[in-house]
Design an enzyme around this catalytic site. Structure first.
Site, PDB file in Angstrom:
ATOM      1  N   ARG A  46      -2.809   5.605  -0.956  1.00 41.53           N
ATOM      2  CA  ARG A  46      -3.286   6.561   0.048  1.00 41.53           C
ATOM      3  C   ARG A  46      -2.529   7.866  -0.128  1.00 41.53           C
ATOM      4  NH1 ARG A  46      -6.012   2.592   0.049  1.00 41.53           N
ATOM      5  NH2 ARG A  46      -6.637   1.342   1.833  1.00 41.53           N
ATOM      6  N   ALA A  84       0.789   0.153  -8.844  1.00 36.01           N
ATOM      7  CA  ALA A  84       0.001  -0.148  -7.637  1.00 36.01           C
ATOM      8  C   ALA A  84      -1.479  -0.052  -7.990  1.00 36.01           C
ATOM      9  CB  ALA A  84       0.325   0.847  -6.532  1.00 36.01           C
ATOM     10  N   MET A 141       0.839  -1.172   0.000  1.00 33.26           N
ATOM     11  CA  MET A 141       0.000   0.000   0.000  1.00 33.26           C
ATOM     12  C   MET A 141       0.889   1.243   0.000  1.00 33.26           C
ATOM     13  SD  MET A 141      -2.731   1.386   2.880  1.00 33.26           S
ATOM     14  CE  MET A 141      -2.045   0.375   4.132  1.00 33.26           C
ATOM     15  N   PRO A 142       1.041   1.917  -1.145  1.00 34.73           N
ATOM     16  CA  PRO A 142       1.808   3.154  -1.183  1.00 34.73           C
ATOM     17  C   PRO A 142       1.072   4.270  -0.440  1.00 34.73           C
ATOM     18  CG  PRO A 142       1.476   2.254  -3.400  1.00 34.73           C
ATOM     19  CD  PRO A 142       0.609   1.489  -2.469  1.00 34.73           C
ATOM     20  N   ILE A 143       1.835   5.055   0.304  1.00 31.71           N
ATOM     21  CA  ILE A 143       1.276   6.196   1.025  1.00 31.71           C
ATOM     22  C   ILE A 143       2.114   7.420   0.674  1.00 31.71           C
ATOM     23  CG2 ILE A 143       0.734   7.201   3.264  1.00 31.71           C
ATOM     24  CD1 ILE A 143       0.664   4.322   4.373  1.00 31.71           C
TER      25      ILE A 143
END
Length: 63
Positions: A40, A34, A1-3
């Site tokens: 996010r 992604a 999950m990239p933030i």
């Protein structure tokens, strides 16, 4: 999950922030493949007097 954390001087309207979220999400999706639903984006708004530019606050510099 990239933030992604995006720091901005306070004052932009909701429409601009929504556009920023959408475009940052799309850029991350394209760059690292992604899934969109996993991205996010956090916008952290900083008061002008707490954001320094060249040794002065953004407020003092008239930003």
């Amino acid at each position: 999950m990239p933030i992604a954390h995006v720091y901005l001087i306070e004052g932009r309207d909701e429409e601009k922030k929504e556009r920023l979220i959408a475009e940052v999400t799309d850029a991350i999706h394209r760059a690292v493949d992604a899934p969109i639903d996993s991205v996010r984006v956090l916008i952290i708004e900083v008061p002008k007097e707490h954001f320094g530019i060249a040794g002065q606050s953004a407020k003092k510099r008239g930003r």
